[in-house]
Design an enzyme around this catalytic site. Sequence first.
Site, short mmCIF file in Angstrom:
data_model
loop_
_atom_site.label_atom_id
_atom_site.label_comp_id
_atom_site.label_asym_id
_atom_site.label_seq_id
_atom_site.Cartn_x
_atom_site.Cartn_y
_atom_site.Cartn_z
N TYR A 1 6.17 -9.79 6.69
CA TYR A 1 6.01 -8.62 6.96
C TYR A 1 6.51 -8.31 8.27
O TYR A 1 6.36 -9.34 9.35
CB TYR A 1 4.64 -8.12 6.80
CG TYR A 1 4.15 -7.71 5.33
CD1 TYR A 1 4.28 -6.39 4.64
CD2 TYR A 1 3.67 -8.93 4.54
CE1 TYR A 1 3.92 -6.50 3.49
CE2 TYR A 1 3.01 -8.49 3.22
CZ TYR A 1 3.13 -7.39 2.71
OH TYR A 1 2.86 -7.11 1.55
N ASP B 1 0.98 -1.30 -0.11
CA ASP B 1 -0.08 0.12 -0.02
C ASP B 1 0.89 1.34 0.10
O ASP B 1 2.21 1.10 0.22
CB ASP B 1 -1.02 -0.03 1.30
CG ASP B 1 -1.92 -1.10 1.08
OD1 ASP B 1 -2.40 -1.75 0.14
OD2 ASP B 1 -2.41 -1.39 2.08
#
Length: 242
Positions: free
Chosen positions: A109, A51
């Site tokens: 992540y 994002d």
Amino acid sequence: MRFFITLSYDGTRYHGWQIQPNGISVQQVLEDALAKLLRHRVSVTGAGRTDAGVHARMMVAHFDSDSVAQPEQLTYKLNRLLPQDIAVQRVQPVATDMHARFSALSRTYRYYIHTQKNPYLRHYSQELHYQLDFDLMNQAAQLLMQYDDFAAFCKAHTDVKTTICHITRAEWVQTAPTEWHFVITANRFLRNMVRAVVGTLIEVGRHRMTLQQLHMVIQGRSRNNAGESMPACALFLEEITY
């Protein structure tokens, strides 16, 4: 021939990985650089879609071209041409059936937080000013692995066909007296999923949500019941395995 590009980037000034109609993206900058060097346009496919504002220590993408004679030279030339916030580690030929996205086995992540003001962390870690129960947060993180449907952490109105993900690691790790990060590994992730998971685990750590309530949030499959989405600046795509 098909080639994999392994790269890293600081996502601060980009509207995410994927090409956007009204903002600059990492994919667009990379495709423009490749077009100048190869003298023809190529479409670059990434392993995922980070994002806006999210960083990547490791992103993998593929493209097809018959104009790459020396991958090492292309790596060198790309780094000379790309801006300082994007770096290519290598360009390598792969089998034509290899796919940067669909051939990936897992992604990892990390979300970074710190609990004491630190001017050197402010751009890449989220500063928090409340007490957190990390033992309880780790219990909650382990609970995530009991489930495979994470609709409760998926951004609403997305075009995903399934909200099923298989998480193989989820834990909070302390790296300094006032510094922590949340690490999570799965075969795939939903849009905004990691930041929503972190926001929900922080609710648990603040004793504003019980473990039983977390069960109910996941089972309820409603994004409205989960925690807030944490800021993008502290999130890094760390590793992709094939």
